[in-house]
Design an enzyme around this catalytic site. Sequence first.
Site, mmCIF file in Angstrom:
data_model
loop_
_atom_site.group_PDB
_atom_site.id
_atom_site.type_symbol
_atom_site.label_atom_id
_atom_site.label_comp_id
_atom_site.label_asym_id
_atom_site.label_seq_id
_atom_site.Cartn_x
_atom_site.Cartn_y
_atom_site.Cartn_z
ATOM 1 N N MET A 89 -18.398 -11.246 15.076
ATOM 2 C CA MET A 89 -17.892 -10.611 13.869
ATOM 3 C C MET A 89 -17.736 -9.111 14.079
ATOM 4 S SD MET A 89 -19.431 -10.797 10.011
ATOM 5 C CE MET A 89 -18.853 -9.710 8.719
ATOM 6 N N SER B 177 -20.553 -11.478 20.665
ATOM 7 C CA SER B 177 -21.543 -11.294 19.602
ATOM 8 C C SER B 177 -21.889 -12.654 19.000
ATOM 9 C CB SER B 177 -21.006 -10.327 18.529
ATOM 10 O OG SER B 177 -22.013 -10.009 17.598
ATOM 11 N N THR B 178 -21.714 -12.841 17.700
ATOM 12 C CA THR B 178 -22.105 -14.082 17.032
ATOM 13 C C THR B 178 -21.462 -15.291 17.701
ATOM 14 O OG1 THR B 178 -22.130 -12.826 14.976
ATOM 15 C CG2 THR B 178 -22.286 -15.220 14.802
ATOM 16 N N ASP C 295 -16.257 -4.409 17.253
ATOM 17 C CA ASP C 295 -16.788 -3.789 18.459
ATOM 18 C C ASP C 295 -16.041 -4.336 19.674
ATOM 19 O OD1 ASP C 295 -18.390 -2.230 20.088
ATOM 20 O OD2 ASP C 295 -19.989 -3.725 20.210
ATOM 21 N N HIS D 53 -24.427 -8.880 21.868
ATOM 22 C CA HIS D 53 -25.259 -8.311 20.813
ATOM 23 C C HIS D 53 -26.508 -9.163 20.634
ATOM 24 C CE1 HIS D 53 -21.330 -6.526 18.976
ATOM 25 N NE2 HIS D 53 -21.812 -5.770 19.947
#
Length: 357
Positions: A297, A178-179, A300, A204
């Site tokens: 973050m 993700s991030t 997930d 993501h």
Amino acid sequence: MSQKIKVLVVDDSAVVRNTMAEILDADPDIEVVGTAGDPFVAAKRMEQVAPDVITLDVEMPRMDGLTFLRKIMSQHPIPVVMCSTLTEQGSETLMRALEYGAVDIIQKPRLGTRQFLEESRIRITDAVKAAARANLRKLAAPRMEVQPKLSADAVISGPAPRPTTLQTTEKIIAVGASTGGTEALREFLEAMPMDCPGIVIVQHMPEMFTAAFAKRLDGICRITVKEAADNDTVLRGQALIAPGNRHMLLKRSGARYYVEIKDGPLVRRHRPSVDVLFRSAARYGGPNIVGVIMTGMGDDGAVGMKEMKDAGAWNIAQDEATCVVYGMPGEAVKAGGVDKILPLERIAPEAVRRAAG
């Protein structure tokens, strides 16, 4: 939180500025400290109050968002979340924004169904919160209260099919990020040999941008990288990236692994969801899977990675020192689904070695 995240909203559209301010101010952990119609006004606002995060439009008068982003990152780095409409042409620009130091990409809020507006609110506030924690507070930061999250049951439920526990010689590497994941995945995939095991990835990212992301990686990696399409076969020397705003599942028919692309609700506040991919990998791959969870973050992927481990997979988590945000890997470690914690540069060779073992 004891202190709210201060956000500056920069966009040439007054409607977008007002909508963004309303969405962000409605979150108890966020405070909009100013809005600006262009970078010059934004610079004056920043002299008055130092924001923790900036949301930044790409196309603006007097100075474009990319130029302003580069000035921010070179002069006084502040976490920046790029805000854009969904266009294929614009996605190429936003890929450059990530390379220049933007933390994340979000879609501009627009009128739509109640479900769309709610999902837009979740994505915008989550992106801002992730940006505020990037490279700063990490796990030491107080946890922010979030709304209940759907699990992978929303997309995949029922008992796992019995044949998935059989081990074959064909291995699959399943990855979630993700991030900060765009640069982490670039380094990970650049290190892959041409004959590496088939790779399936959930990053993501909004729809439209995953195609440009995959195309850019395909141009710099030895392996083939493409945005996944429904029923694509998982092949050696190829990485399939889940399309933005669609879930991706790993499936198996005989000796053939393939992916299924489907709609569904947000799972763990995301679509695509790492948990959905990992649960499907546990069910249809089991001991044939090497799992990897990278910077991001939230949580997930934590439950899905534990399910993969219980099914016989061997899993790697990126270490805290090399993560932009040590959320997802940290939660996976806490959940007991990780076999080894490694710095980013060591993950690719270890994943290939484990897949060959």
